[in-house]
Write a protein that holds these residues in place. Structure first.
Motif: not given
Length: 211
Positions: A153-169
């Motif tokens: 949950a803490a990580l999800v909160e810190a992720l920008p909404e426009d950051l691509h899921p492939a980048t996050i992965g």
């Protein structure tokens, strides 16, 4: 249902896709999402002349497949289909390594409505593709039973909404400097599964986003 005028080769290819999906334990939701995502990619129009569309270029750079200068230097190869195939491969890999809501529900032993509720509350990460929400595999641990990544949950909160899921992965599954276990760099996923402090991951994520 409207009858489609397609060749036998198309029907054979679609049948092979269905069989491959089932061999890998994926349901119809995965097939529908993948085909809808392919439809979306075919509908894209390129404002960049004969090169990639703006959306496609952003997809490749955000996913880490190309740096911006590398993309500019190699974009001419789009005429041979090289970069277009890279876009499709990145899309396919992102969806292939993700679960539908019903698949997550089955893994965690809860209702699909609870999965969607957890995502809405920021307790699970999901992205939209093919008109459906998909939940990347990296946030789940299947040994010995399926659970959610600690401190997610803490990580999800810190992720920008426009950051691509492939980048996050890519960030979550790649070894990172500063996260070390037994003298070796480990990925944020391994770090958190091993009981590591999520603040260390958040610190690295902040630097990653600023780079």
């Amino acid at each position: 249902m409207t009858s489609l005028d397609v060749s036998d080769d198309v029907l054979i290819a679609l049948g092979a896709l269905v069989e491959a999906s089932r061999r890998h334990g994926r349901g119809d939701a995965f097939l529908v999402g993948a085909l809808k995502d392919l439809e979306t990619s075919l509908e894209e129009r390129s404002p960049r002349g004969d090169g990639l569309s703006t959306e496609q270029a952003a997809y490749l750079t955000d996913s880490g497949a190309f740096a911006s200068d590398e993309l500019e230097a190699t974009e001419a190869s789009v005429r041979s289909g090289t970069l277009e195939r890279a876009v499709r491969a990145t899309r396919s890999a992102t969806m292939r390594d993700a679960f539908s809501a019903s698949e997550v529900a089955s893994l965690l032993g809860i209702d699909a409505s609870r999965v969607r509720h957890r995502q809405a509350k920021g307790h699970l990460f999901a992205f939209l593709a093919g008109g459906k929400r998909w939940y990347p595999r990296w946030q789940f641990d299947g040994s010995p039973t399926w659970t959610v990544l600690p401190s997610l949950a803490a990580l999800v909160e810190a992720l920008p909404e426009d950051l691509h899921p492939a980048t996050i992965g890519g960030f979550m599954t790649s070894p990172q400097r500063g996260l070390r276990i037994d003298g070796a760099n480990v990925s944020p996923v391994v770090w958190l599964r091993s009981g590591g402090d999520v603040d260390e991951v958040l610190r690295l994520l902040e630097g990653y986003l600023a780079s």
